[in-house]
Design an enzyme around this catalytic site. Structure first.
Site, PDB file in Angstrom:
ATOM      1  N   SER A 162      22.443   9.429 -18.387  1.00  0.00           N
ATOM      2  CA  SER A 162      21.443   8.916 -17.711  1.00  0.00           C
ATOM      3  C   SER A 162      20.784  10.142 -16.478  1.00  0.00           C
ATOM      4  O   SER A 162      20.390  10.862 -16.265  1.00  0.00           O
ATOM      5  CB  SER A 162      21.643   7.454 -17.713  1.00  0.00           C
ATOM      6  OG  SER A 162      20.313   6.480 -17.748  1.00  0.00           O
ATOM      7  N   ASP A 216      15.840   6.967 -27.828  1.00  0.00           N
ATOM      8  CA  ASP A 216      16.593   6.187 -26.037  1.00  0.00           C
ATOM      9  C   ASP A 216      15.587   5.571 -26.020  1.00  0.00           C
ATOM     10  O   ASP A 216      14.296   6.302 -25.315  1.00  0.00           O
ATOM     11  CB  ASP A 216      16.487   7.842 -25.452  1.00  0.00           C
ATOM     12  CG  ASP A 216      17.953   7.318 -24.171  1.00  0.00           C
ATOM     13  OD1 ASP A 216      16.905   6.553 -23.761  1.00  0.00           O
ATOM     14  OD2 ASP A 216      17.867   7.933 -23.963  1.00  0.00           O
ATOM     15  N   HIS A 224      20.654   3.983 -25.803  1.00  0.00           N
ATOM     16  CA  HIS A 224      20.873   5.622 -24.737  1.00  0.00           C
ATOM     17  C   HIS A 224      22.296   6.049 -24.456  1.00  0.00           C
ATOM     18  O   HIS A 224      23.083   5.838 -24.473  1.00  0.00           O
ATOM     19  CB  HIS A 224      20.511   4.727 -23.275  1.00  0.00           C
ATOM     20  CG  HIS A 224      20.560   5.072 -22.328  1.00  0.00           C
ATOM     21  ND1 HIS A 224      19.366   5.850 -22.318  1.00  0.00           N
ATOM     22  CD2 HIS A 224      21.063   4.419 -21.036  1.00  0.00           C
ATOM     23  CE1 HIS A 224      19.701   6.640 -20.876  1.00  0.00           C
ATOM     24  NE2 HIS A 224      20.805   5.042 -20.045  1.00  0.00           N
TER      25      HIS A 224
END
Length: 512
Positions: free
Chosen positions: A224, A451, A481
């Site tokens: 991320s 995602d 995610h």
């Protein structure tokens, strides 16, 4: 996104090309810091501000986690000035004879703690531990690394219950004043570190860690926001890039506004996939509606009702509209959370908002005792130091039609969230990060098609931005995610062979 789903939690901004004003220098002091010896010892239990809980449990085979502090320049432009203590955690390689070096992790946020994150995901990385010391850290401003402090727990309860999609002039004023009060508290309680918690400094910290840990190259796994941090590191130190994996990729070309719009579309897509699954299950689904559009209208109506009148939540706290949106967002991070979302929406429709409120609390870092960790405070501080954008209420409101078009469910909230840094006391440094890394070793870049927080389109843009021959694009077809921690055997095999054996996967590989 750099802010992940926390953009809906009132204060988020999308991190977005400069050096941040903090350039490194080769002084006696920097050489002294690079030569420091870390004093590793047993890890203590995290404090409430760090997320609470117990000290990390031993690993398979009885290996123990070790923790230490590393000194780094507070301001890399003034390397002989004050220092900041950064907290690290380590689990030694289980096969010392085959050890490659250290593998450094960042789990995102920004604001996520590596001290608590790495032990919680330890099982996922046990195979990698055969040849690496697994290492993570709390970036400056996070957790034990002189974590940013803002408002107290009671004030934060009120802050996160606040209407984050104001409907009239009075509500806009309340929203603006709340942002100002929050920023003022952060400045008052966080001291001299606040201007120096940005991503460029965190990348420089990682290079210092590399040197202190005794590695010639940085081997790194970023998830991320950790992909943005890894990209910035590769830009600053391309010759020191070792084996690097970037999973759940932040689009490095996006401005704050573009990133927020992409997130709106991403969460809208994820909600549509959730609703479609509900429709396919027919009467087994608890939510009213025979089509995706009807389920969406049900949720829009529920949120409108909560805007007018909150429902029973947990203890004396009620579930407000903003907290319900946060709870929905938290549930869309992974398909595994869909049953909780379905149950939470059904219960809130019946006047019981406890489950959605608990999900919102999880997103905001609040435990069951009412203590908040510093995740959101650090998230705001890092994003606002990085990002130049400072939207006024009038500018944010003017963007709302585009955001509503992108997402009937989340657009309003993400549009108003553009104001997140509007009252921040420290100026931002870039419009978007520079991740050009010509000459770096191959970097594996993984994007997940479903995602919601870091939409798939950012994967290709990261590959293109890194430069020809650097980024190696991998696609995972799934609803979550981040791909590696989802357990897909194809993704695991690709990443493990690259990190453990140095086998660079074919660009364009698709999993499963």
């Amino acid at each position: 996104m750099a802010s992940a789903a926390t953009a809906v939690a009132v204060l988020s901004a999308v991190a977005g090309c400069s050096d941040g004003g903090d350039a490194g220098g080769g002084t006696d002091r920097t050489r002294e810091l690079a030569a420091q010896t870390l004093e590793w010892s047993a890890c203590r239990a995290p404090s409430n501000e760090e997320g609470g809980g117990t000290a990390p449990s031993p690993l398979p085979g009885g290996a123990r986690w070790e923790c230490a502090f590393m000194d780094a320049p507070l301001d890399y432009a003034k390397p002989d000035g004050d220092t900041i203590e950064l907290a690290l955690i380590r689990a030694r390689a289980s096969d010392p004879a085959g050890r490659i070096g250290s593998l450094l992790f960042n789990f995102g946020g920004p604001g996520g703690s590596g001290i608590t994150g790495l032990p919680s995901f330890a099982k996922e990385y046990e195979h990698l531990r055969t040849r690496y010391d697994l290492v993570s850290f709390d970036p400056r401003g996070v957790g034990r690394s002189e974590g940013v402090e803002c408002e107290d727990d009671r004030a934060l309860d009120a802050f996160y219950a606040l209407d984050a999609s104001p409907d009239d002039a009075r509500e806009r004023e309340t929203y603006t004043n709340a942002l100002k009060d929050y920023a003022t508290a952060c400045e008052k309680n966080s001291g001299a570190a606040l201007p120096h918690v940005g991503t460029t400094n965190a990348a420089r910290d990682m290079d210092l860690m590399r040197e202190v840990l005794g590695d010639d190259e940085l081997h790194y796994f970023g998830i991320s926001y950790g992909t943005e941090l890894g990209g910035v590191y590769a830009h600053l130190f391309p010759e020191r890039v070792g084996r690097v994996v970037l999973d759940a990729v932040v689009d490095p070309t996006a401005t704050a506004e573009q990133g927020a719009l992409a997130q709106a579309r991403g969460f809208q897509l994820a909600f549509g996939n959730f609703a479609e699954d509900c429709v396919k299950r027919g009467e087994a689904c608890k939510l009213p509606g025979r089509t995706v559009a009807e389920i969406q209208e049900f949720v829009i109506d529920l949120l409108a009702r909560l805007d007018e009148k909150p429902v029973t939540g947990l203890g004396e706290r009620e579930l407000t509209q903003s907290q319900a949106v946060n709870g929905i967002v938290q549930s869309l991070y992974s398909q595994e959370y869909w049953p909780y979302l379905e149950q939470g929406l059904d219960e809130a429709d019946g006047g019981q908002g406890g489950l959605l409120l608990a999900l919102s609390d999880s997103l905001n870092g609040r435990d069951q005792s009412g203590n908040y960790n510093n995740l959101q405070a650090a998230n705001a501080a890092i994003n606002c130091v990085d990002d130049k954008a400072r939207f006024t209420a009038e500018q944010a409101e003017a963007k709302l039609p585009e955001f509503r078009k992108a997402s009937p469910l989340f657009g309003e909230f993400l549009g108003w969230a553009l104001m997140g840094c509007s009252q921040w006391p420290v100026p931002g440094t870039w419009n978007h990060p520079d991740v050009r890394a010509e000459g770096a070793a191959p970097i594996v870049v993984i994007g997940t098609t479903g995602d919601p927080a870091t939409p798939y389109a950012g994967t290709r843009r990261m590959v293109e931005s890194l430069g020809k021959g650097v980024g190696v694009e991998i696609t995972y077809k799934g609803e979550r995610h981040g791909a590696y921690n989802g357990g897909d055997p194809c993704v695991r095999d690709v990443v493990n062979r690259y990190l453990l054996e140095g086998k660079v996967p074919a660009a364009g590989t698709v999993c499963p």
